[in-house]
Write a protein that holds these residues in place. Structure first.
Motif, PDB file in Angstrom:
ATOM      1  N   MET A   1       0.849  -1.181   0.000  1.00  0.00           N
ATOM      2  CA  MET A   1       0.000   0.000   0.000  1.00  0.00           C
ATOM      3  C   MET A   1       0.888   1.235   0.000  1.00  0.00           C
ATOM      4  N   THR A   3       1.344   5.025   0.809  1.00  0.00           N
ATOM      5  CA  THR A   3       0.785   6.061   1.667  1.00  0.00           C
ATOM      6  C   THR A   3       1.414   7.395   1.287  1.00  0.00           C
ATOM      7  N   LEU A   4       0.566   8.335   0.933  1.00  0.00           N
ATOM      8  CA  LEU A   4       1.038   9.646   0.500  1.00  0.00           C
ATOM      9  C   LEU A   4       0.415  10.732   1.352  1.00  0.00           C
ATOM     10  N   SER A   6      -1.489  14.190   2.081  1.00  0.00           N
ATOM     11  CA  SER A   6      -2.592  14.776   1.312  1.00  0.00           C
ATOM     12  C   SER A   6      -2.129  15.926   0.425  1.00  0.00           C
ATOM     13  N   ALA A  91      -4.789   9.182  -4.540  1.00  0.00           N
ATOM     14  CA  ALA A  91      -3.956   8.027  -4.204  1.00  0.00           C
ATOM     15  C   ALA A  91      -4.716   6.720  -4.388  1.00  0.00           C
TER      16      ALA A  91
END
Length: 125
Positions: A1, A3-4, A6, A91
């Protein structure tokens, strides 16, 4: 996964890209689209056959290039405007594309927003 934060935006190039391009060629393509290649955003490029993807980003003093090649099938894309120079994704959409999910067929529910409240100007005791 993946994860970025916002604040990171994801831009997809709707036009097929020559996958022989490296850091400099893809950075030039980003600049030609009028975007800031040093912003830390993700720039996504797909091959003509849509079986390869490259993602370019700037991270702490250097470029990062992420590549993926499908052995079978193609990446499924949302409906794109061919005249657009870039398309913004979130995302979740990027992860669905990379996982082989057809984003055009996904139906999202409408996001909930709280009901508007009237501002009570009367003093409270």
């Amino acid at each position: 996964m993946l994860t970025l934060p916002s604040a990171v935006r994801i831009y997809l190039s709707p036009a097929p890209t020559d996958m022989r391009r490296g850091f400099d060629g893809l950075a030039g393509q980003v600049t030609a689209a009028g975007l800031d290649v040093f912003s830390g955003h993700l720039f996504v490029f797909l091959s003509r056959d849509r079986d390869r993807v490259k993602i370019l980003t700037w991270d702490r003093g250097g470029f990062v290039l992420w590549c993926k090649r499908l052995e079978r099938g193609r990446f499924k894309l949302p409906v794109l405007d061919p005249a657009a120079r870039s398309v913004m994704l979130d995302a979740a959409q990027l992860m669905m594309i990379l996982d082989g999910i057809d984003v055009a067929q996904v139906r999202r529910s409408k996001p909930w927003t709280p009901p508007s409240r009237e501002i009570d100007t009367a003093p409270r005791l």
